[in-house]
Write a protein that holds these residues in place. Structure first.
Motif, PDB file in Angstrom:
ATOM      1  N   GLN A  64       0.841  -1.210   0.000  1.00  0.00           N
ATOM      2  CA  GLN A  64       0.000   0.000   0.000  1.00  0.00           C
ATOM      3  C   GLN A  64       0.873   1.255   0.000  1.00  0.00           C
ATOM      4  OE1 GLN A  64      -3.634   0.158   1.091  1.00  0.00           O
ATOM      5  NE2 GLN A  64      -3.686   2.366   0.924  1.00  0.00           N
ATOM      6  N   ILE A  65       1.914   1.248   0.841  1.00  0.00           N
ATOM      7  CA  ILE A  65       2.819   2.399   0.905  1.00  0.00           C
ATOM      8  C   ILE A  65       3.501   2.600  -0.435  1.00  0.00           C
ATOM      9  CG2 ILE A  65       4.920   3.282   1.979  1.00  0.00           C
ATOM     10  CD1 ILE A  65       4.046   1.789   4.534  1.00  0.00           C
ATOM     11  N   LEU A  66       3.922   1.502  -1.059  1.00  0.00           N
ATOM     12  CA  LEU A  66       4.564   1.591  -2.371  1.00  0.00           C
ATOM     13  C   LEU A  66       3.600   2.140  -3.413  1.00  0.00           C
ATOM     14  CD1 LEU A  66       7.188   0.941  -3.876  1.00  0.00           C
ATOM     15  CD2 LEU A  66       6.236  -1.305  -4.379  1.00  0.00           C
ATOM     16  N   ALA A  67       2.343   1.680  -3.363  1.00  0.00           N
ATOM     17  CA  ALA A  67       1.333   2.181  -4.301  1.00  0.00           C
ATOM     18  C   ALA A  67       1.063   3.665  -4.084  1.00  0.00           C
ATOM     19  CB  ALA A  67       0.039   1.383  -4.156  1.00  0.00           C
ATOM     20  N   GLU A  68       1.044   4.111  -2.830  1.00  0.00           N
ATOM     21  CA  GLU A  68       0.834   5.534  -2.550  1.00  0.00           C
ATOM     22  C   GLU A  68       2.001   6.372  -3.066  1.00  0.00           C
ATOM     23  OE1 GLU A  68       0.218   5.742   1.636  1.00  0.00           O
ATOM     24  OE2 GLU A  68      -1.785   4.849   1.531  1.00  0.00           O
ATOM     25  N   ARG A  69       3.222   5.880  -2.890  1.00  0.00           N
ATOM     26  CA  ARG A  69       4.387   6.604  -3.401  1.00  0.00           C
ATOM     27  C   ARG A  69       4.337   6.696  -4.917  1.00  0.00           C
ATOM     28  NH1 ARG A  69       9.977   4.763  -1.472  1.00  0.00           N
ATOM     29  NH2 ARG A  69      10.474   6.673  -2.562  1.00  0.00           N
ATOM     30  N   TYR A  70       3.904   5.619  -5.578  1.00  0.00           N
ATOM     31  CA  TYR A  70       3.772   5.626  -7.035  1.00  0.00           C
ATOM     32  C   TYR A  70       2.691   6.617  -7.468  1.00  0.00           C
ATOM     33  CZ  TYR A  70       2.945   3.970 -11.778  1.00  0.00           C
ATOM     34  OH  TYR A  70       2.790   3.913 -13.139  1.00  0.00           O
ATOM     35  N   ALA A  71       1.571   6.635  -6.748  1.00  0.00           N
ATOM     36  CA  ALA A  71       0.472   7.545  -7.085  1.00  0.00           C
ATOM     37  C   ALA A  71       0.872   9.009  -6.900  1.00  0.00           C
ATOM     38  CB  ALA A  71      -0.755   7.225  -6.230  1.00  0.00           C
ATOM     39  N   ARG A  72       1.716   9.291  -5.901  1.00  0.00           N
ATOM     40  CA  ARG A  72       2.170  10.672  -5.685  1.00  0.00           C
ATOM     41  C   ARG A  72       3.258  11.083  -6.661  1.00  0.00           C
ATOM     42  NH1 ARG A  72       1.853   9.283   0.074  1.00  0.00           N
ATOM     43  NH2 ARG A  72       4.058   8.766  -0.045  1.00  0.00           N
ATOM     44  N   GLY A  73       3.803  10.125  -7.413  1.00  0.00           N
ATOM     45  CA  GLY A  73       4.843  10.449  -8.371  1.00  0.00           C
ATOM     46  C   GLY A  73       6.239  10.450  -7.782  1.00  0.00           C
ATOM     47  N   GLU A  74       6.408   9.886  -6.592  1.00  0.00           N
ATOM     48  CA  GLU A  74       7.729   9.850  -5.968  1.00  0.00           C
ATOM     49  C   GLU A  74       8.641   8.837  -6.649  1.00  0.00           C
ATOM     50  OE1 GLU A  74       7.336   9.160  -1.797  1.00  0.00           O
ATOM     51  OE2 GLU A  74       6.095  10.925  -1.485  1.00  0.00           O
ATOM     52  N   ILE A  75       8.054   7.777  -7.194  1.00  0.00           N
ATOM     53  CA  ILE A  75       8.839   6.771  -7.907  1.00  0.00           C
ATOM     54  C   ILE A  75       8.229   6.567  -9.286  1.00  0.00           C
ATOM     55  CG2 ILE A  75       9.654   5.582  -5.833  1.00  0.00           C
ATOM     56  CD1 ILE A  75       7.460   3.541  -6.178  1.00  0.00           C
ATOM     57  N   ASP A  76       9.054   6.129 -10.250  1.00  0.00           N
ATOM     58  CA  ASP A  76       8.550   5.921 -11.607  1.00  0.00           C
ATOM     59  C   ASP A  76       8.045   4.490 -11.770  1.00  0.00           C
ATOM     60  OD1 ASP A  76      10.919   4.587 -11.566  1.00  0.00           O
ATOM     61  OD2 ASP A  76      11.759   5.528 -13.357  1.00  0.00           O
ATOM     62  N   ASP A  77       7.577   4.192 -12.989  1.00  0.00           N
ATOM     63  CA  ASP A  77       6.961   2.908 -13.276  1.00  0.00           C
ATOM     64  C   ASP A  77       7.939   1.744 -13.083  1.00  0.00           C
ATOM     65  OD1 ASP A  77       4.816   1.289 -14.127  1.00  0.00           O
ATOM     66  OD2 ASP A  77       5.683   1.192 -16.149  1.00  0.00           O
ATOM     67  N   ASP A  78       9.149   1.870 -13.595  1.00  0.00           N
ATOM     68  CA  ASP A  78      10.132   0.790 -13.480  1.00  0.00           C
ATOM     69  C   ASP A  78      10.505   0.526 -12.021  1.00  0.00           C
ATOM     70  OD1 ASP A  78      10.219   0.447 -16.226  1.00  0.00           O
ATOM     71  OD2 ASP A  78      11.823   1.943 -16.475  1.00  0.00           O
ATOM     72  N   GLU A  79      10.721   1.598 -11.268  1.00  0.00           N
ATOM     73  CA  GLU A  79      11.078   1.416  -9.861  1.00  0.00           C
ATOM     74  C   GLU A  79       9.924   0.795  -9.094  1.00  0.00           C
ATOM     75  OE1 GLU A  79      12.920   3.919  -6.093  1.00  0.00           O
ATOM     76  OE2 GLU A  79      12.507   4.951  -7.979  1.00  0.00           O
ATOM     77  N   TYR A  80       8.691   1.185  -9.415  1.00  0.00           N
ATOM     78  CA  TYR A  80       7.531   0.586  -8.756  1.00  0.00           C
ATOM     79  C   TYR A  80       7.479  -0.915  -9.008  1.00  0.00           C
ATOM     80  CZ  TYR A  80       2.772  -0.815  -7.805  1.00  0.00           C
ATOM     81  OH  TYR A  80       1.670  -1.490  -7.342  1.00  0.00           O
ATOM     82  N   ARG A  81       7.619  -1.301 -10.278  1.00  0.00           N
ATOM     83  CA  ARG A  81       7.563  -2.725 -10.628  1.00  0.00           C
ATOM     84  C   ARG A  81       8.682  -3.508  -9.947  1.00  0.00           C
ATOM     85  NH1 ARG A  81       4.291  -3.725 -15.349  1.00  0.00           N
ATOM     86  NH2 ARG A  81       3.627  -1.743 -16.241  1.00  0.00           N
ATOM     87  N   ARG A  82       9.886  -2.943  -9.932  1.00  0.00           N
ATOM     88  CA  ARG A  82      11.026  -3.628  -9.331  1.00  0.00           C
ATOM     89  C   ARG A  82      10.813  -3.821  -7.829  1.00  0.00           C
ATOM     90  NH1 ARG A  82      14.726  -0.174 -10.747  1.00  0.00           N
ATOM     91  NH2 ARG A  82      14.893   0.799  -8.713  1.00  0.00           N
ATOM     92  N   ARG A  83      10.375  -2.796  -7.155  1.00  0.00           N
ATOM     93  CA  ARG A  83      10.166  -2.904  -5.705  1.00  0.00           C
ATOM     94  C   ARG A  83       8.982  -3.805  -5.361  1.00  0.00           C
ATOM     95  NH1 ARG A  83      11.868   2.464  -2.547  1.00  0.00           N
ATOM     96  NH2 ARG A  83      13.738   2.917  -3.724  1.00  0.00           N
ATOM     97  N   LEU A  84       7.939  -3.743  -6.159  1.00  0.00           N
ATOM     98  CA  LEU A  84       6.793  -4.615  -5.911  1.00  0.00           C
ATOM     99  C   LEU A  84       7.186  -6.075  -6.112  1.00  0.00           C
ATOM    100  CD1 LEU A  84       3.831  -4.630  -5.124  1.00  0.00           C
ATOM    101  CD2 LEU A  84       3.258  -4.515  -7.545  1.00  0.00           C
ATOM    102  N   ALA A  85       7.981  -6.348  -7.147  1.00  0.00           N
ATOM    103  CA  ALA A  85       8.449  -7.714  -7.381  1.00  0.00           C
ATOM    104  C   ALA A  85       9.325  -8.179  -6.212  1.00  0.00           C
ATOM    105  CB  ALA A  85       9.222  -7.779  -8.686  1.00  0.00           C
ATOM    106  N   THR A  86      10.143  -7.285  -5.684  1.00  0.00           N
ATOM    107  CA  THR A  86      10.978  -7.642  -4.538  1.00  0.00           C
ATOM    108  C   THR A  86      10.109  -7.946  -3.326  1.00  0.00           C
ATOM    109  OG1 THR A  86      12.742  -6.225  -5.366  1.00  0.00           O
ATOM    110  CG2 THR A  86      12.842  -6.847  -3.046  1.00  0.00           C
ATOM    111  N   LEU A  87       9.069  -7.169  -3.103  1.00  0.00           N
ATOM    112  CA  LEU A  87       8.179  -7.418  -1.970  1.00  0.00           C
ATOM    113  C   LEU A  87       7.444  -8.746  -2.108  1.00  0.00           C
ATOM    114  CD1 LEU A  87       6.583  -3.918  -1.320  1.00  0.00           C
ATOM    115  CD2 LEU A  87       8.142  -5.156   0.179  1.00  0.00           C
ATOM    116  N   ARG A  88       7.031  -9.062  -3.319  1.00  0.00           N
ATOM    117  CA  ARG A  88       6.271 -10.294  -3.535  1.00  0.00           C
ATOM    118  C   ARG A  88       7.165 -11.515  -3.736  1.00  0.00           C
ATOM    119  NH1 ARG A  88       1.482  -8.006  -7.469  1.00  0.00           N
ATOM    120  NH2 ARG A  88       0.386  -6.880  -5.828  1.00  0.00           N
ATOM    121  N   GLY A  89       8.462 -11.291  -3.905  1.00  0.00           N
ATOM    122  CA  GLY A  89       9.386 -12.406  -4.067  1.00  0.00           C
ATOM    123  C   GLY A  89       9.393 -12.995  -5.454  1.00  0.00           C
ATOM    124  N   THR A  90       9.040 -12.186  -6.464  1.00  0.00           N
ATOM    125  CA  THR A  90       9.048 -12.658  -7.852  1.00  0.00           C
ATOM    126  C   THR A  90      10.144 -11.951  -8.622  1.00  0.00           C
ATOM    127  OG1 THR A  90       7.441 -10.974  -8.501  1.00  0.00           O
ATOM    128  CG2 THR A  90       6.571 -13.103  -7.813  1.00  0.00           C
TER     129      THR A  90
END
Length: 101
Positions: A64-90
């Protein structure tokens, strides 16, 4: 010589006395309110003012925190995907996608 003005105050004397009395009581009331607020704040919050306390964590967890940071524009699309994959272990190139606003 006891009374310089024959025992009477002029208009400026009354004005100065009135302003002085209002300022005196304003000072007394301000000090009392500030002391009350300082004492009640330290008693209820453990000495830390509310504006300096850290924000409570979000209920949705790290995704949720990662999604909020993405929605606010603090991180870009690639960084969001990379961090989300790290959180989910994929792997970073697999399924996670950005949240839809």
């Amino acid at each position: 010589m006891m009374y310089w003005y024959d025992g009477h105050l002029s208009g400026w004397g009354w004005f100065a006395m009135t302003v002085g009395m209002v300022l005196f009581w304003a000072l007394i009331i301000t000090v009392a309110v500030m002391a009350f607020r300082a004492l009640s704040r330290t008693a209820t919050s453990g000495g830390t003012p509310p504006s300096r306390r850290p924000a409570p964590p979000a209920d949705g967890g790290p995704e949720q925190i990662l999604a909020e940071r993405y929605a606010r524009g603090e991180i870009d699309d690639d960084e969001y995907r990379r961090r989300l994959a790290t959180l989910r272990g994929t792997r970073p190139g697999s399924s996670p996608s950005p949240p839809t606003p």
